[in-house]
Design a protein around this motif. Structure first.
Motif, PDB file in Angstrom:
ATOM      1  N   THR A  73     -18.378  10.204 -27.529  1.00  0.00           N
ATOM      2  CA  THR A  73     -17.228  11.081 -27.297  1.00  0.00           C
ATOM      3  C   THR A  73     -17.604  12.222 -26.362  1.00  0.00           C
ATOM      4  OG1 THR A  73     -16.266  10.560 -29.456  1.00  0.00           O
ATOM      5  CG2 THR A  73     -15.558  12.611 -28.415  1.00  0.00           C
ATOM      6  N   ALA A  74     -18.793  12.774 -26.540  1.00  0.00           N
ATOM      7  CA  ALA A  74     -19.265  13.843 -25.652  1.00  0.00           C
ATOM      8  C   ALA A  74     -19.383  13.355 -24.217  1.00  0.00           C
ATOM      9  CB  ALA A  74     -20.619  14.359 -26.142  1.00  0.00           C
ATOM     10  N   ALA A  75     -19.898  12.141 -24.034  1.00  0.00           N
ATOM     11  CA  ALA A  75     -20.070  11.596 -22.686  1.00  0.00           C
ATOM     12  C   ALA A  75     -18.735  11.353 -21.995  1.00  0.00           C
ATOM     13  CB  ALA A  75     -20.859  10.292 -22.758  1.00  0.00           C
ATOM     14  N   LEU A  76     -17.737  10.954 -22.769  1.00  0.00           N
ATOM     15  CA  LEU A  76     -16.439  10.598 -22.188  1.00  0.00           C
ATOM     16  C   LEU A  76     -15.472  11.763 -22.119  1.00  0.00           C
ATOM     17  CD1 LEU A  76     -15.883   7.150 -23.934  1.00  0.00           C
ATOM     18  CD2 LEU A  76     -16.742   7.592 -21.633  1.00  0.00           C
ATOM     19  N   HIS A  77     -15.660  12.777 -22.954  1.00  0.00           N
ATOM     20  CA  HIS A  77     -14.719  13.909 -22.995  1.00  0.00           C
ATOM     21  C   HIS A  77     -15.467  15.238 -23.049  1.00  0.00           C
ATOM     22  CE1 HIS A  77     -11.602  10.919 -23.704  1.00  0.00           C
ATOM     23  NE2 HIS A  77     -12.330  10.443 -24.699  1.00  0.00           N
ATOM     24  N   PRO A  78     -16.310  15.520 -22.054  1.00  0.00           N
ATOM     25  CA  PRO A  78     -17.049  16.790 -22.069  1.00  0.00           C
ATOM     26  C   PRO A  78     -16.111  17.958 -21.788  1.00  0.00           C
ATOM     27  CG  PRO A  78     -17.382  15.682 -19.988  1.00  0.00           C
ATOM     28  CD  PRO A  78     -16.614  14.722 -20.850  1.00  0.00           C
ATOM     29  N   PRO A  79     -16.435  19.148 -22.265  1.00  0.00           N
ATOM     30  CA  PRO A  79     -15.585  20.308 -21.993  1.00  0.00           C
ATOM     31  C   PRO A  79     -15.687  20.724 -20.534  1.00  0.00           C
ATOM     32  CG  PRO A  79     -17.604  21.000 -23.034  1.00  0.00           C
ATOM     33  CD  PRO A  79     -17.634  19.498 -23.036  1.00  0.00           C
ATOM     34  N   ALA A  80     -14.695  21.447 -20.077  1.00  0.00           N
ATOM     35  CA  ALA A  80     -14.753  21.993 -18.722  1.00  0.00           C
ATOM     36  C   ALA A  80     -15.839  23.061 -18.658  1.00  0.00           C
ATOM     37  CB  ALA A  80     -13.399  22.583 -18.339  1.00  0.00           C
ATOM     38  N   GLY A  81     -16.541  23.124 -17.555  1.00  0.00           N
ATOM     39  CA  GLY A  81     -17.596  24.118 -17.390  1.00  0.00           C
ATOM     40  C   GLY A  81     -18.388  23.843 -16.129  1.00  0.00           C
ATOM     41  N   ASP A  82     -19.012  24.891 -15.600  1.00  0.00           N
ATOM     42  CA  ASP A  82     -19.766  24.739 -14.358  1.00  0.00           C
ATOM     43  C   ASP A  82     -21.276  24.669 -14.593  1.00  0.00           C
ATOM     44  OD1 ASP A  82     -20.241  27.322 -15.155  1.00  0.00           O
ATOM     45  OD2 ASP A  82     -19.707  28.261 -13.243  1.00  0.00           O
ATOM     46  N   TRP A  83     -21.722  24.479 -15.828  1.00  0.00           N
ATOM     47  CA  TRP A  83     -23.142  24.525 -16.156  1.00  0.00           C
ATOM     48  C   TRP A  83     -23.943  23.483 -15.382  1.00  0.00           C
ATOM     49  CZ3 TRP A  83     -20.125  23.290 -20.853  1.00  0.00           C
ATOM     50  CH2 TRP A  83     -19.540  24.436 -21.417  1.00  0.00           C
ATOM     51  N   LEU A  84     -25.099  23.900 -14.941  1.00  0.00           N
ATOM     52  CA  LEU A  84     -26.038  23.003 -14.261  1.00  0.00           C
ATOM     53  C   LEU A  84     -27.409  23.010 -14.929  1.00  0.00           C
ATOM     54  CD1 LEU A  84     -25.237  23.803 -10.519  1.00  0.00           C
ATOM     55  CD2 LEU A  84     -24.694  21.684 -11.754  1.00  0.00           C
ATOM     56  N   TYR A  85     -27.656  23.987 -15.793  1.00  0.00           N
ATOM     57  CA  TYR A  85     -28.975  24.156 -16.411  1.00  0.00           C
ATOM     58  C   TYR A  85     -28.803  24.465 -17.896  1.00  0.00           C
ATOM     59  CZ  TYR A  85     -29.717  25.286 -11.471  1.00  0.00           C
ATOM     60  OH  TYR A  85     -29.707  25.264 -10.097  1.00  0.00           O
ATOM     61  N   PHE A  86     -29.806  24.079 -18.674  1.00  0.00           N
ATOM     62  CA  PHE A  86     -29.844  24.507 -20.070  1.00  0.00           C
ATOM     63  C   PHE A  86     -31.270  24.445 -20.565  1.00  0.00           C
ATOM     64  CE2 PHE A  86     -29.307  19.899 -20.527  1.00  0.00           C
ATOM     65  CZ  PHE A  86     -30.230  19.588 -21.506  1.00  0.00           C
ATOM     66  N   VAL A  87     -31.556  25.228 -21.568  1.00  0.00           N
ATOM     67  CA  VAL A  87     -32.855  25.186 -22.231  1.00  0.00           C
ATOM     68  C   VAL A  87     -32.658  25.669 -23.662  1.00  0.00           C
ATOM     69  CG1 VAL A  87     -33.489  27.504 -21.424  1.00  0.00           C
ATOM     70  CG2 VAL A  87     -35.273  25.929 -22.186  1.00  0.00           C
ATOM     71  N   THR A  88     -33.303  24.974 -24.592  1.00  0.00           N
ATOM     72  CA  THR A  88     -33.260  25.398 -25.986  1.00  0.00           C
ATOM     73  C   THR A  88     -34.393  26.394 -26.200  1.00  0.00           C
ATOM     74  OG1 THR A  88     -32.295  23.301 -26.692  1.00  0.00           O
ATOM     75  CG2 THR A  88     -33.381  24.639 -28.391  1.00  0.00           C
ATOM     76  N   VAL A  89     -34.057  27.664 -26.191  1.00  0.00           N
ATOM     77  CA  VAL A  89     -35.048  28.736 -26.302  1.00  0.00           C
ATOM     78  C   VAL A  89     -35.657  28.757 -27.699  1.00  0.00           C
ATOM     79  CG1 VAL A  89     -35.388  31.224 -26.156  1.00  0.00           C
ATOM     80  CG2 VAL A  89     -33.907  30.069 -24.506  1.00  0.00           C
ATOM     81  N   ALA A  90     -34.832  28.504 -28.700  1.00  0.00           N
ATOM     82  CA  ALA A  90     -35.273  28.464 -30.095  1.00  0.00           C
ATOM     83  C   ALA A  90     -34.302  27.550 -30.832  1.00  0.00           C
ATOM     84  CB  ALA A  90     -35.272  29.865 -30.707  1.00  0.00           C
ATOM     85  N   PRO A  91     -34.693  27.024 -31.995  1.00  0.00           N
ATOM     86  CA  PRO A  91     -33.781  26.154 -32.735  1.00  0.00           C
ATOM     87  C   PRO A  91     -32.411  26.803 -32.926  1.00  0.00           C
ATOM     88  CG  PRO A  91     -35.958  26.091 -33.718  1.00  0.00           C
ATOM     89  CD  PRO A  91     -36.006  27.158 -32.666  1.00  0.00           C
ATOM     90  N   GLY A  92     -31.371  26.096 -32.506  1.00  0.00           N
ATOM     91  CA  GLY A  92     -30.024  26.622 -32.614  1.00  0.00           C
ATOM     92  C   GLY A  92     -29.621  27.561 -31.493  1.00  0.00           C
ATOM     93  N   ASP A  93     -30.513  27.769 -30.526  1.00  0.00           N
ATOM     94  CA  ASP A  93     -30.239  28.703 -29.423  1.00  0.00           C
ATOM     95  C   ASP A  93     -30.449  27.991 -28.087  1.00  0.00           C
ATOM     96  OD1 ASP A  93     -29.865  30.853 -27.721  1.00  0.00           O
ATOM     97  OD2 ASP A  93     -31.761  31.854 -28.229  1.00  0.00           O
ATOM     98  N   THR A  94     -29.494  27.153 -27.723  1.00  0.00           N
ATOM     99  CA  THR A  94     -29.519  26.473 -26.435  1.00  0.00           C
ATOM    100  C   THR A  94     -28.611  27.225 -25.473  1.00  0.00           C
ATOM    101  OG1 THR A  94     -29.938  24.326 -27.447  1.00  0.00           O
ATOM    102  CG2 THR A  94     -29.081  24.316 -25.200  1.00  0.00           C
ATOM    103  N   ARG A  95     -29.159  27.570 -24.317  1.00  0.00           N
ATOM    104  CA  ARG A  95     -28.428  28.403 -23.359  1.00  0.00           C
ATOM    105  C   ARG A  95     -28.064  27.593 -22.114  1.00  0.00           C
ATOM    106  NH1 ARG A  95     -32.357  33.771 -23.917  1.00  0.00           N
ATOM    107  NH2 ARG A  95     -32.349  33.765 -26.213  1.00  0.00           N
ATOM    108  N   PHE A  96     -26.790  27.583 -21.812  1.00  0.00           N
ATOM    109  CA  PHE A  96     -26.246  26.856 -20.669  1.00  0.00           C
ATOM    110  C   PHE A  96     -25.834  27.859 -19.589  1.00  0.00           C
ATOM    111  CE2 PHE A  96     -25.714  24.241 -24.350  1.00  0.00           C
ATOM    112  CZ  PHE A  96     -25.877  22.935 -23.921  1.00  0.00           C
ATOM    113  N   THR A  97     -26.108  27.516 -18.352  1.00  0.00           N
ATOM    114  CA  THR A  97     -25.737  28.419 -17.263  1.00  0.00           C
ATOM    115  C   THR A  97     -25.590  27.637 -15.967  1.00  0.00           C
ATOM    116  OG1 THR A  97     -26.375  30.427 -16.047  1.00  0.00           O
ATOM    117  CG2 THR A  97     -28.145  28.946 -16.715  1.00  0.00           C
ATOM    118  N   ALA A  98     -24.868  28.222 -15.039  1.00  0.00           N
ATOM    119  CA  ALA A  98     -24.759  27.673 -13.687  1.00  0.00           C
ATOM    120  C   ALA A  98     -25.640  28.452 -12.713  1.00  0.00           C
ATOM    121  CB  ALA A  98     -23.304  27.717 -13.214  1.00  0.00           C
TER     122      ALA A  98
END
Length: 288
Positions: free
Chosen positions: A241-266
């Motif tokens: 479902t995620a692959a077929l219906h992703p949310p709108a957003g301009d993110w190009l990068y992400f990193v999980t800094v700590a468990p439960g803390d994944t940061r997405f950014t463009a």
């Protein structure tokens, strides 16, 4: 580091099917029909089991497990010699009922679920049941149409789902990871996913080295653009479902800094700052 992009939703109007699209829908329909009418030995064993007997043991296949891990679990559950399930999977594709797009490779089609193991269950019968279950979930016209709306075929959608499953730190992150994949594909950028390197190297780690990003092969998404040639695990419904219906957003990068803390950014500079924080946390963990 992992990256989590997000592409805009597909247009809501129903697209007109091309000849290729009609063939894809037909193939999906036939696949689902085959799965529905092909009753594996496993189901026959369950049907003939006396009601007075206790329930049979079961095998749990968690979401995201690689085929190699599933084979090992099947060998253990059925008390088979090491490698027996892998040998069963290497039989001709028709033996497991895989779609043509898989090229005989079950990766991605060993659907995560809990499977009963009545007496007499064979590795081939159990693997065939997993593939038939995947066909019921992923081989439908609706999946084929949703994949086309994202510019993918169903097999490519399964590959994206497997990456989202492997990369996401939490279930809620999977859709944003899929968006990153879509955004990078749209820009012809390398996906740069650690999960595909881990798959090629047969490992699971959050620590990717510069040497890792230089390995040869089609699963090095740091060096190559586009999707890897196969799924890198066996995703569940939520990942698809995620692959077929992703949310709108301009993110190009992400990193999980700590468990439960994944940061997405463009923004690359912001991402580099997040990566530096991740690296510092890892350094502190190693010295403790």
């Amino acid at each position: 580091m992992p990256y989590r992009p997000s592409s805009p939703y597909a247009p809501r109007r129903r697209p007109r099917l091309t000849r290729r699209g009609r063939r894809a829908v037909l193939a999906g329909t036939l696949l689902a029909l085959a799965a529905a009418i092909a009753v594996p030995l496993l189901l026959l064993l369950l049907r003939d089991r006396p009601a007075t007997l206790p329930p049979p043991p079961t095998l749990l296949v968690p979401e995201g497990r690689r085929a190699a891990q599933v084979y090992e679990a099947v060998d253990r559950a059925l008390a088979l010699p090491d490698g027996a399930a892998r040998e069963a999977a290497a039989a001709p594709a028709a033996a497991l009922g895989l779609p043509a797009a898989a090229g005989g490779n079950p990766e991605g089609y060993l659907f995560p679920a809990t499977y009963p193991l009545p007496e007499g269950t064979t590795a081939e019968g159990l693997l065939r049941y997993m593939v038939a279950t995947a066909a019921r979930h992923f081989g439908t016209p609706a999946i084929a149409e949703a994949a086309r709306a994202q510019g993918l075929d169903p097999y490519q959608a399964l590959i994206v789902a497997s990456i989202a499953q492997a990369e996401a730190d939490t279930p809620g992150d999977m859709a944003r990871v899929a968006r990153v994949v879509h955004n990078r594909l749209a820009r012809d950028m390398p996906l740069q996913m650690d999960s595909t390197l881990n798959y090629a190297l047969g490992r699971s780690t959050v620590d990717t080295t510069l040497d890792d990003t230089r390995i040869a092969g089609p699963y090095n998404t740091y060096a190559r653009t586009g999707l890897p040639p196969t799924p890198i695990g066996n995703p569940g419904d939520q990942a698809m479902t995620a692959a077929l219906h992703p949310p709108a957003g301009d993110w190009l990068y992400f990193v999980t800094v700590a468990p439960g803390d994944t940061r997405f950014t463009a923004d690359y500079a912001t991402h580099q700052a997040n990566v530096a924080e991740f690296n510092e946390r890892r350094r502190q963990e190693r010295t403790q």
